[in-house]
Design an enzyme around this catalytic site. Structure first.
Site, PDB file in Angstrom:
ATOM      1  N   ARG A  93    -111.859 -56.010 -18.388  1.00 59.97           N
ATOM      2  CA  ARG A  93    -111.713 -56.525 -17.025  1.00 59.97           C
ATOM      3  C   ARG A  93    -111.463 -58.025 -16.984  1.00 59.97           C
ATOM      4  O   ARG A  93    -110.760 -58.515 -16.116  1.00 59.97           O
ATOM      5  CB  ARG A  93    -112.998 -56.291 -16.237  1.00 59.97           C
ATOM      6  CG  ARG A  93    -113.436 -54.880 -16.112  1.00 59.97           C
ATOM      7  CD  ARG A  93    -114.450 -54.789 -15.009  1.00 59.97           C
ATOM      8  NE  ARG A  93    -113.884 -55.319 -13.782  1.00 59.97           N
ATOM      9  CZ  ARG A  93    -113.165 -54.629 -12.931  1.00 59.97           C
ATOM     10  NH1 ARG A  93    -112.909 -53.375 -13.159  1.00 59.97           N
ATOM     11  NH2 ARG A  93    -112.680 -55.190 -11.842  1.00 59.97           N
ATOM     12  N   CYS A 117    -115.834 -51.763 -17.841  1.00 60.07           N
ATOM     13  CA  CYS A 117    -117.027 -50.915 -17.650  1.00 60.07           C
ATOM     14  C   CYS A 117    -116.886 -49.975 -16.454  1.00 60.07           C
ATOM     15  O   CYS A 117    -116.195 -50.281 -15.497  1.00 60.07           O
ATOM     16  CB  CYS A 117    -118.258 -51.785 -17.377  1.00 60.07           C
ATOM     17  SG  CYS A 117    -119.124 -52.294 -18.832  1.00 60.07           S
TER      18      CYS A 117
END
Length: 421
Positions: A93, A117
């Protein structure tokens, strides 16, 4: 896929070195793109996300030079393409963090929408709105964020974050460093990693003030120059090893860390019955062989109790005397590890965003599966005190956030080994 096998029952004792903070290293690496000369960043943790970020630079035509101590030199002047491709971004990310620096320094950027995640909904719209406030034109199409600076470059802006966002604050702060005029970020994230990034920008000649408070003021400068910078220590790794000592009734000294960035966690460990001593760059915890007492806690943005330490304290409560309530206010879906801990005999009830944990005298080893980074750490902690062997599968989650976890635990006397899947 690698697995960890842990035989519980060893009382941890010894000293270990804490690694650099991944969550400071990633934005700092992204910010090297702002410089007009080579930049050296030291104390990087040896982690997959860091290697991915360095690989991303390689893909853009920058060839980072890495030494054996994992210090990296980056010269952004050699950049050839302003695209961060999906196959690299999807695994991490934090690659969204190159968006602000690229638009500010090179006038445009194309960054794939991120992966990472599986916790809750982490939107990127704050990043986009912040850059638009500075005059950027942004389109999201084909899974990519395509951003262009206006004629004459980004302009300083007043921007209010309607939710506190660490990466959002970092991205806009980096963009503002080279924008024309003053930017004021309100309801900004206050995390120590944000402060570390601000210190790095200032080391390159930037003008960022107020980092660590909820209002950050950035006066844009014409250029940022070469610098040498050392990333701050990892407060979550620090906390995790202290909890490991606490659950096993042991004594651990963590070095190359900073007790001032961990006060909420240290308070809770004292409440659980630990003796804690600190120096400028070390923390020592001693349980004197006692079983910890259960604690109540509520996660909230820094300086309150960090969400990234919540799972570890559920492990502590699971074998503690008494009952403790853990309230998670930051992310949804952050109790996934609880169901794995049930397999080890933990008594935990989840009601909405609260986990009620009643300590048991002993957990039992069992095969379990890691679901995300911090949850996997809690399974390791539970395994350290469980009777018999625990096999933890999918440990690539652990490797995303902990450098050499089995080696560091072995140094403290844990019976732990990695086996190839």
């Amino acid at each position: 896929m690698d697995k960890l096998i842990i035989t519980g029952g060893a009382r941890l004792d010894g000293e270990i070195r804490i690694s650099g903070a991944k969550n400071a290293a990633l934005p700092i690496l992204a910010a090297t793109l702002l410089a007009d000369g080579p930049v050296t960043v030291g104390n990087l943790p040896h982690l997959h996300d860091i290697t991915t970020m360095i690989e991303l630079f390689g893909r853009m035509g920058i060839e980072p030079v890495i030494d054996e101590k994992l210090s990296v030199e980056i010269d952004p002047r050699t950049i050839k393409t302003l695209v961060a491709p999906y196959e690299l971004v999807k695994t991490m990310r934090a690659s969204i963090l190159v968006l602000g620096p690229m638009v500010a320094r090179f006038g445009e950027a194309e960054v794939a929408l991120p992966g990472g995640c599986a916790i809750g909904s982490r939107p990127v719209d704050l990043h986009i709105r912040g850059l638009e406030a500075m005059g950027a034109k942004i389109e999201v199409e084909g899974g990519y964020i395509k951003a262009k600076a206006p004629e004459g470059g980004l302009r300083g802006a007043h921007f209010f974050f309607d939710t506190v966002s660490v990466t959002g604050t970092e991205n806009i702060m980096m963009a503002a460093a080279l924008a024309k005029g003053r930017s004021v970020l309100q309801n900004a994230a206050r995390e120590p990693e944000v402060v570390d990034l601000a210190n790095f920008i200032n080391a390159m000649g930037g003008n960022v003030q107020g980092a660590g408070t909820d209002t950050i003021t950035i006066d844009g400068v014409e250029r940022l120059h070469s610098a040498n910078y050392r990333v701050m220590p990892d407060r979550i790794e620090t906390g995790t090893y202290l909890v490991a000592a606490a659950v096993t009734g042991g004594r651990v000294k963590v070095k190359d860390t900073d007790p001032t960035i961990l006060e909420a966690v240290l308070e809770k460990l004292k409440e659980a019955g630990a003796d804690i001593n600190t120096g400028e760059d070390w923390i020592e915890l001693d349980m004197h062989g006692k079983r910890p007492k259960a604690v109540n806690l509520r996660t909230a943005p820094y300086p309150a109790f960090p969400t990234d330490m919540q799972a570890q304290f559920i492990s502590l409560n699971a074998i503690a005397e008494g009952t403790g309530a853990v309230i998670e206010t930051i992310f949804e879906n952050r109790f996934m590890h609880v169901y794995e801990m049930h397999r080890m005999g933990a008594q935990i009830q989840v009601e909405g965003n609260t986990a009620i944990v009643t300590g048991v005298k002993a957990l039992k080893g069992a095969p379990v599966m890691a679901t995300d980074l911090r949850a996997s750490a809690s399974l390791v902690l539970s395994a350290l005190v469980a009777e018999g062997d625990t096999l933890i599968d999918r440990i690539y989650h652990i490797d995303r956030g902990y450098e050499c976890i089995e080696e560091k635990l072995q140094m403290l006397g844990a019976k732990i080994r990695r086996v190839p899947g």
